[in-house]
Enzyme design. Structure first.
Site, mmCIF file in Angstrom:
data_model
loop_
_atom_site.group_PDB
_atom_site.id
_atom_site.type_symbol
_atom_site.label_atom_id
_atom_site.label_comp_id
_atom_site.label_asym_id
_atom_site.label_seq_id
_atom_site.Cartn_x
_atom_site.Cartn_y
_atom_site.Cartn_z
ATOM 1 C CG HIS A 363 -1.464 -1.269 1.382
ATOM 2 N ND1 HIS A 363 -2.237 -1.521 2.571
ATOM 3 C CD2 HIS A 363 -2.067 -2.181 0.578
ATOM 4 C CE1 HIS A 363 -2.856 -2.596 2.582
ATOM 5 N NE2 HIS A 363 -2.650 -3.093 1.264
ATOM 6 C CB CYS A 676 0.209 -0.263 -17.783
ATOM 7 S SG CYS A 676 -0.115 0.361 -16.300
#
Length: 745
Positions: A363, A676
């Protein structure tokens, strides 16, 4: 040797404290202490070994061994009995040292005449500082009370070492003063110079010796009562917490009420320690035991132990997290680990982040990328070495951190930053120009985003749009599931900020290392290949449906692009696509405006999709290659594992041949293809992808300038020919051929 009683221990500790208070240098203090301990314990020898570096111990003071060996006798971690004590953190007590496993004879010390050996670690909450040794000619094992008494003395020495009491001209034992280099791993590229800001400032015990045991016991009991009340309060207010979070608090409650824990600390106080030192001693001893455990569950309990012990220490010392200190200029956050919400609270004020733990997909790494903040992870022990305000250099490109660097390092680092800034100024001139090569081919450069704070970079970077908007950040930074209205309002603001530039929204990509605070961890043996992304969405259709409704309502009739992550089979894509079309038709039936231009795509992150039937490619409006996951599955190399993730090159011919297969499949079905991932933002890799035929690349905003600059200098047709010639010669890695071509420009 005299019998060791608690009274003797208290007397020794007070004599130690008085000795430390006498003026004198660090070496003089060490010499006095060894003499005092040997006299008090009735042994012929007392020696103190301290770490010169993380792998080397040095004899720094002795009573009884050859004085000439001081600062000359050294040993590696794990070498000899002293090295074993340092490595394991466990005392060694033997009456026949030469016969003990691992014994190493140091002839320069003259220790051959001493049979008995007792060595205890000098450590502070997991930080290994050295070893305290007593020896005697009499061949016998030391009594249990004697071992315990020496451990108590070692605890005081650890606190005194932490406070710099033994700092000497030899540079031994001087913590927090000298330059330190930390080699970690790259979490987010970039470079930053600043001042340390500790997310959780360490508690400093300034009074390790207690004068009155009864007073110290009372202080400990009052702090324990307050700690228990805190935990009970958290449990009472635990409405909305999931089962796992409640279990953590229940574990805290059980530990806070542990009679054994309390009894050991009371015993330490009786031996002469202050309440604070007793807490730290028990934390250090338990940590040393748990770190040796092969059981992962037991090692994970270290975090619980550290958290509850630190809470107790803060209650005893009054050193709360809010110390009243102001955030320094150019702050660099240093922490063991940090959650996404806490990192977002700091926001763009931070110049960099350094973590002891973390991962490239954590995160914190996601938020750091969104904020374009350099991040280094796996910088072991930096929280024990750094102090608030220390100068720090963060090299996110190399995964290196310089703490309290020398002037020459600072000068070289500033040159690097200046060169990068100068290059960015040059790239700014290209902002409004297309990424067009010399042969006239144009490559669309998009940016990755995940926060509203990213969107100002859309125009400033020269990006053609948002190739990937990560929607999971809004879920990761909340303590509950966001409401549909909240998500719709956020997505609308994103589209408003993007204006006429397209935004490709990726649906919720959770699981693996991205576990929601309110989601039960699955404890999977291989989470990267487990229950994650679209697999979670299809198994929990209510969450997927809510997100799709929010996206449709946010668009308000404007063009909308939605892609589904981690699709492994065509059936998964068709199921997700049908769910989106169903919600679109439902919204229209309710009288709401729906997008006329709805583009539905998939992220190709598993090799299986490269071999999917033609109908899959025909059904996709666009496909985005998720390079980070695809590369780790292609090479079977975990991207969280530093030993293997850098071992395999993106420009390996086998991988590029595989990418070409995807390019050809998309060309035949007239499906838009983009790449990506981290490699899309690396100029050499990006140029190679473009030469192979990928005309859409999505990357972090700061990479757009360098990639565009290189594309405009190159000729993609020429480079394609260079790549083919290298293949014809049997080259397995095409990087040398590409870099040689670039050098010729």
């Amino acid at each position: 040797m005299p019998d060791r009683s608690k009274g003797d221990s208290r007397t020794l500790l007070r004599r130690l404290r008085d000795t430390l208070a006498v003026p004198g240098g660090g070496q003089l203090r060490l010499d006095r202490i060894t003499s005092l301990i040997a006299d008090s314990m009735g042994t012929e020898v007392c020696s103190i070994y301290l770490f010169r570096d993380p792998e080397t111990l040095e004899l720094c003071a002795t009573e009884g061994l050859n004085p000439a060996s001081v600062h000359h006798t050294r040993m590696r971690l794990g070498e000899g009995l002293v090295g074993r004590v340092a490595r394991t953190g466990v005392p060694i007590n033997t009456g026949d040292a030469p016969s003990a496993p691992g014994f190493r004879y140091m002839p320069e010390t003259g220790e051959e005449i001493y049979s008995s050996f007792l060595g205890v670690p000098i450590q502070r909450v997991g930080e290994k500082l050295g070893v305290l040794v007593v020896q005697s000619k009499q061949a016998r094992q030391f009594l249990e009370d004697e071992v315990y008494g020496l451990e108590v003395v070692a605890m005081v020495l650890a606190e005194m070492t932490e406070l710099g009491a033994f700092s000497a001209d030899h540079g031994i034992g001087a913590t927090h003063r000298f330059p330190v280099l930390f080699r970690g791993a790259t979490g987010q590229e970039g470079a930053a110079e600043g001042r340390v800001w500790l997310h959780e400032p360490r508690v400093v015990v300034t009074n390790p010796v207690g004068d009155d045991p009864e007073v110290e016991r009372q202080r400990l009991q009052e702090a324990i009562d307050a700690l228990r009340a805190q935990i009970d309060g958290m449990l009472e207010n635990a409405t909305g917490m999931d089962k796992e979070q409640r279990q953590v608090l229940e574990a805290y409650k059980m530990l806070a009420r542990s009679r054994g824990w309390m009894a050991r600390m009371v015993e330490d106080i009786g031996a002469g320690l202050s309440a604070e030192a007793a807490v730290e001693k028990e934390q250090s001893m338990a940590r040393a035991r748990l770190e040796q455990s092969p059981d992962p569950y037991m090692r994970e309990r270290l975090n619980d132990l550290a958290d509850i012990s630190n809470r107790l220490l803060r209650l005893l010392t009054g050193q709360g997290q809010d110390t009243g200190a102001a955030l320094p200029e150019n702050p660099v956050l240093v922490a063991r680990n940090i959650g996404p919400a806490e990192l977002l609270d700091y926001g763009r004020k931070l110049k960099g982040v350094v973590l002891e733990e973390g991962s490239v997909g954590s995160h914190a790494a996601i938020v750091a990328r969104a904020l374009a903040i350099p991040l280094v992870i796996h910088a072991e022990r930096i929280t024990t070495e750094a102090l608030n305000g220390d100068t720090i250099l963060v090299d996110g490109d190399q995964g290196i951190v310089h703490l309290r660097p020398e002037d020459s390092i600072v000068a070289a680092f500033r040159d690097k930053i200046a060169m990068a800034n100068e290059a960015q100024k040059r790239y700014a001139d290209l902002r409004d120009l297309p990424a067009e090569d010399r042969s006239g081919q144009v490559v669309s450069l998009m940016m990755n985003a995940g926060l509203m704070a990213d969107l100002p970079s859309l125009n400033g970077s020269g990006a053609d749009g948002v190739g990937l908007f990560r929607t999971e950040l809004q879920f990761l930074t909340r303590s509950r599931v966001p409401r549909r209205g909240e998500l719709a309002a956020l997505y609308k603001r994103v589209m408003d900020a993007a204006g006429d530039k397209r935004v490709q929204f990726r649906t919720l990509d959770i699981g693996s290392d991205k576990v929601l605070p309110y989601m039960k961890p699955q404890d999977e043996p291989n989470p990267a290949m487990g229950w994650r992304a679209i697999r979670v969405g299809l198994d929990k259709p209510g969450v997927l449906r809510m997100q799709l409704q929010a996206l449709l309502r946010a668009a308000g009739g404007r063009p909308l692009s939605v892609m589904f992550p981690f699709v492994a089979t065509p059936d998964e894509f068709h199921a997700a696509r049908n769910a989106l079309l169903h919600e679109r038709d439902r919204e229209a039936a309710l009288g709401r405006i729906v997008p006329e231009d709805l583009r539905i795509g998939a992220m190709l992150e598993t090799p299986s999709l490269a071999f999917a039937q033609d109908s899959f490619y025909a059904a996709c409006d666009f496909i985005s290659i998720g390079g980070n996951d695809l590369k780790q599955f292609f090479f079977a190399a975990d991207r969280e594992n530093e030993r293997v993730r850098r071992r395999y090159d993106t420009l390996d011919n086998a991988f590029l041949t595989f990418i070409e297969r995807i390019i050809v499949r998309c060309q035949h079905s007239d499906t838009t293809l983009s790449f990506c991932g981290e490699d899309a933002g690396r100029p050499i890799e990006a140029l190679t992808f473009a030469a192979l035929g990928i005309r859409n690349l999505s990357m972090r905003p700061a990479s757009i300038g360098p990639v565009k600059h290189l594309i405009r200098r190159a000729d993609l047709v020429e480079l394609r020919q260079v790549i083919q010639r290298a293949r014809n010669t049997g080259a397995q890695n095409l990087r040398p051929a590409v870099t040689e071509y670039l050098a010729s420009l």
